[in-house]
Design an enzyme around this catalytic site. Structure first.
Site, PDB file in Angstrom:
ATOM      1  N   ASP A   1     -20.548  57.403 -21.123  1.00 42.66           N
ATOM      2  CA  ASP A   1     -21.672  56.655 -21.713  1.00 42.66           C
ATOM      3  C   ASP A   1     -22.200  57.406 -22.939  1.00 42.66           C
ATOM      4  OD1 ASP A   1     -22.449  55.106 -18.825  1.00 42.66           O
ATOM      5  OD2 ASP A   1     -21.627  57.116 -18.731  1.00 42.66           O
TER       6      ASP A   1
ATOM      7  N   HIS B   1     -24.724  56.910 -13.793  1.00 37.82           N
ATOM      8  CA  HIS B   1     -23.690  56.217 -14.582  1.00 37.82           C
ATOM      9  C   HIS B   1     -23.730  54.771 -14.086  1.00 37.82           C
ATOM     10  CE1 HIS B   1     -19.937  55.075 -16.432  1.00 37.82           C
ATOM     11  NE2 HIS B   1     -19.325  54.922 -15.277  1.00 37.82           N
TER      12      HIS B   1
ATOM     13  N   ARG C   1     -21.422  48.753 -10.592  1.00 34.51           N
ATOM     14  CA  ARG C   1     -20.662  49.873 -10.021  1.00 34.51           C
ATOM     15  C   ARG C   1     -21.102  50.124  -8.579  1.00 34.51           C
ATOM     16  NH1 ARG C   1     -22.012  51.363 -15.393  1.00 34.51           N
ATOM     17  NH2 ARG C   1     -20.169  51.593 -16.717  1.00 34.51           N
TER      18      ARG C   1
ATOM     19  N   ARG D   1     -20.003  56.859 -25.796  1.00 33.61           N
ATOM     20  CA  ARG D   1     -20.272  55.517 -26.346  1.00 33.61           C
ATOM     21  C   ARG D   1     -21.524  55.543 -27.212  1.00 33.61           C
ATOM     22  NH1 ARG D   1     -18.839  52.695 -20.528  1.00 33.61           N
ATOM     23  NH2 ARG D   1     -16.662  52.256 -20.998  1.00 33.61           N
TER      24      ARG D   1
HETATM   25  P1  NAD Z   1      -6.805  50.913 -10.394  1.00 31.35           P
HETATM   26  O1  NAD Z   1      -6.888  49.852  -9.368  1.00 31.35           O
HETATM   27  O2  NAD Z   1      -5.981  50.687 -11.597  1.00 31.35           O
HETATM   28  O3  NAD Z   1      -6.278  52.267  -9.726  1.00 31.35           O
HETATM   29  C1  NAD Z   1      -6.734  52.750  -8.511  1.00 31.35           C
HETATM   30  C2  NAD Z   1      -5.588  53.504  -7.856  1.00 31.35           C
HETATM   31  O4  NAD Z   1      -6.092  54.129  -6.672  1.00 31.35           O
HETATM   32  C3  NAD Z   1      -4.413  52.601  -7.434  1.00 31.35           C
HETATM   33  O5  NAD Z   1      -3.203  53.102  -7.971  1.00 31.35           O
HETATM   34  C4  NAD Z   1      -4.444  52.679  -5.911  1.00 31.35           C
HETATM   35  O6  NAD Z   1      -3.159  52.584  -5.332  1.00 31.35           O
HETATM   36  C5  NAD Z   1      -5.058  54.062  -5.695  1.00 31.35           C
HETATM   37  N1  NAD Z   1      -5.644  54.237  -4.367  1.00 31.35           N
HETATM   38  C6  NAD Z   1      -6.419  53.369  -3.673  1.00 31.35           C
HETATM   39  N2  NAD Z   1      -6.734  53.897  -2.478  1.00 31.35           N
HETATM   40  C7  NAD Z   1      -6.176  55.124  -2.424  1.00 31.35           C
HETATM   41  C8  NAD Z   1      -6.154  56.161  -1.466  1.00 31.35           C
HETATM   42  N3  NAD Z   1      -6.773  56.039  -0.292  1.00 31.35           N
HETATM   43  N4  NAD Z   1      -5.464  57.284  -1.744  1.00 31.35           N
HETATM   44  C9  NAD Z   1      -4.808  57.418  -2.923  1.00 31.35           C
HETATM   45  N5  NAD Z   1      -4.790  56.467  -3.880  1.00 31.35           N
HETATM   46  C10 NAD Z   1      -5.477  55.343  -3.641  1.00 31.35           C
HETATM   47  O7  NAD Z   1      -8.316  51.258 -10.789  1.00 31.35           O
HETATM   48  P2  NAD Z   1      -8.798  52.019 -12.110  1.00 31.35           P
HETATM   49  O8  NAD Z   1      -9.093  51.024 -13.176  1.00 31.35           O
HETATM   50  O9  NAD Z   1      -7.880  53.146 -12.393  1.00 31.35           O
HETATM   51  O10 NAD Z   1     -10.216  52.584 -11.620  1.00 31.35           O
HETATM   52  C11 NAD Z   1     -10.278  53.655 -10.707  1.00 31.35           C
HETATM   53  C12 NAD Z   1     -11.743  54.017 -10.455  1.00 31.35           C
HETATM   54  O11 NAD Z   1     -12.295  54.597 -11.642  1.00 31.35           O
HETATM   55  C13 NAD Z   1     -12.628  52.808 -10.119  1.00 31.35           C
HETATM   56  O12 NAD Z   1     -13.531  53.155  -9.092  1.00 31.35           O
HETATM   57  C14 NAD Z   1     -13.370  52.563 -11.420  1.00 31.35           C
HETATM   58  O13 NAD Z   1     -14.597  51.897 -11.237  1.00 31.35           O
HETATM   59  C15 NAD Z   1     -13.547  53.968 -11.914  1.00 31.35           C
HETATM   60  N6  NAD Z   1     -13.911  54.134 -13.334  1.00 31.35           N
HETATM   61  C16 NAD Z   1     -14.766  55.141 -13.614  1.00 31.35           C
HETATM   62  C17 NAD Z   1     -15.193  55.344 -14.915  1.00 31.35           C
HETATM   63  C18 NAD Z   1     -16.186  56.444 -15.202  1.00 31.35           C
HETATM   64  O14 NAD Z   1     -16.777  56.524 -16.284  1.00 31.35           O
HETATM   65  N7  NAD Z   1     -16.408  57.347 -14.249  1.00 31.35           N
HETATM   66  C19 NAD Z   1     -14.712  54.525 -15.950  1.00 31.35           C
HETATM   67  C20 NAD Z   1     -13.798  53.512 -15.627  1.00 31.35           C
HETATM   68  C21 NAD Z   1     -13.413  53.315 -14.300  1.00 31.35           C
END
Ligand code: NAD
Length: 314
Positions: free
Chosen positions: A149, A176, A89, A152
């Protein structure tokens, strides 16, 4: 006056899993979707609206823009790149910090004064960035932290001892990410300490606890290997955080927060700790008596986060 509005910035897998769970659970009255790809946000809003006839409540859902953040109770940031197989991450930090800064600037320019939740990774570091860039008080800026987490962990313990995961009270604390750890010293099943439950069971191997920890720590990678991204679990975790805020629940959740002095081994870093959540955001951090090993792990985790914050100029 804030209404019952949530704005999601980033309508990718995570943002839309959260949105879908919000709609199905009837958590909010009004849902606004924002994405750099406006057409994507519009299409997602159309699709969700077509499900409303089967949902639990009347809702207003639309693709909006940053001006809609002004009257929102909660804005959730799920924008940014996600991990690829084998990537940590923290490796996403530089790319996503740029995105978060731009997004937070736009949110704050609207006059937003609600609660900001960050889910984008690395979530602890980006929650810190969001806090610093927003100028909001720390109690109003939350990272999803180790909420997922911990879910999980509860699932894995539940499967191991065959008791409902909702009766498992145990936390993953710290980053995380790879330095997270299980707070075994404060793990309970119902009102009974987990150790006492394990001691009373036949065929328990204490090495299995290490195995449970590794399964939790590596869960995202295992899922990404199979389906490229993880999103349902975090979507549901975000709904729980949202409901705790809207319903003024004073609910304890392990989330990413700025330590308020409860844990003297850390400061000036966002990190996963149990905190009481209500309509005002983080009411206070719950202090747990950690054993010496856990204290060291928390400190190490905080140091890793601090080093990375320094690398991006904080
Ligand atoms: P994704 O690529 O499916 O979606 C990301 C979205 O963000 C896209 O639709 C993109 O167009 C948009 N985007 C990018 N830049 C932007 C901006 N400047 N303004 C507005 N929108 C913008 O990715 P995802 O699978 O949905 O993951 C999103 C984030 O969540 C990642 O950083 C991922 O690592 C994180 N995540 C966090 C957890 C957690 O437990 N916190 C769990 C899973 C994923």
């Amino acid at each position: 006056m804030h209404n019952n509005r949530v704005v999601i910035v980033g309508t990718g897998f995570v943002g839309m899993s959260y949105a879908y769970a919000l709609v199905n659970q009837g958590t909010v009255e009004e849902l606004v979707l924002i994405d750099i790809n406006k057409a994507k946000a519009e299409g997602e809003a159309m699709d969700l609206n077509h499900g409303l006839a089967f949902g639990p409540r009347k809702m207003k859902i639309y693709a909006g823009d940053y001006a809609d953040c002004k009257d929102a109770t909660i804005v959730v940031i799920t924008a940014g790149v996600n991990q690829k197989e084998g990537e940590t991450r923290i490796e996403l930090l530089h790319r996503n910090a740029v995105i978060i800064k731009a997004v937070v600037k736009n949110i704050m320019a609207s006059g937003f004064d609600g609660i900001l939740i960050v889910a984008s990774n690395p979530v602890d570091l980006l929650a810190y960035v969001a806090w610093r860039e927003s100028g909001l008080v720390a109690s109003k800026v939350i990272g999803s932290g180790t909420a997922l987490d911990t879910a999980r962990l509860r699932y894995e313990i539940s499967s191991y001892i065959n008791i409902d995961s909702r009766n498992i009270h145990a936390y993953i604390l710290g980053e995380h990410g790879d330095s997270e750890f299980v707070c075994w010293s404060n793990a309970n099943v119902g009102a009974k300490p987990l150790n006492a439950v394990l001691n009373s069971m036949d065929e328990i191997n204490f090495e299995d606890l290490d195995h449970i920890y590794l399964k939790v720590k590596n869960a995202a990678n295992e899922i990404i290997k199979r389906k490229k991204a993880t999103y349902y679990g975090i979507g549901m975790a975000l709904v729980r955080i949202t409901a705790a805020i809207f319903n003024n629940e004073n609910r304890i959740m392990p989330i990413s927060v700025l330590n308020d002095g409860a844990y003297d081994c850390i400061d000036d870093v966002y990190i996963g700790l149990p905190a009481v959540l209500n309509r005002d955001g983080v009411h206070h951090i719950v202090w747990l008596e950690l054993n010496a090993e856990e204290k060291l792990k928390l400190k190490k985790s905080a140091e890793i986060l601090k080093t990375n914050l320094k690398a991006i100029g904080y």
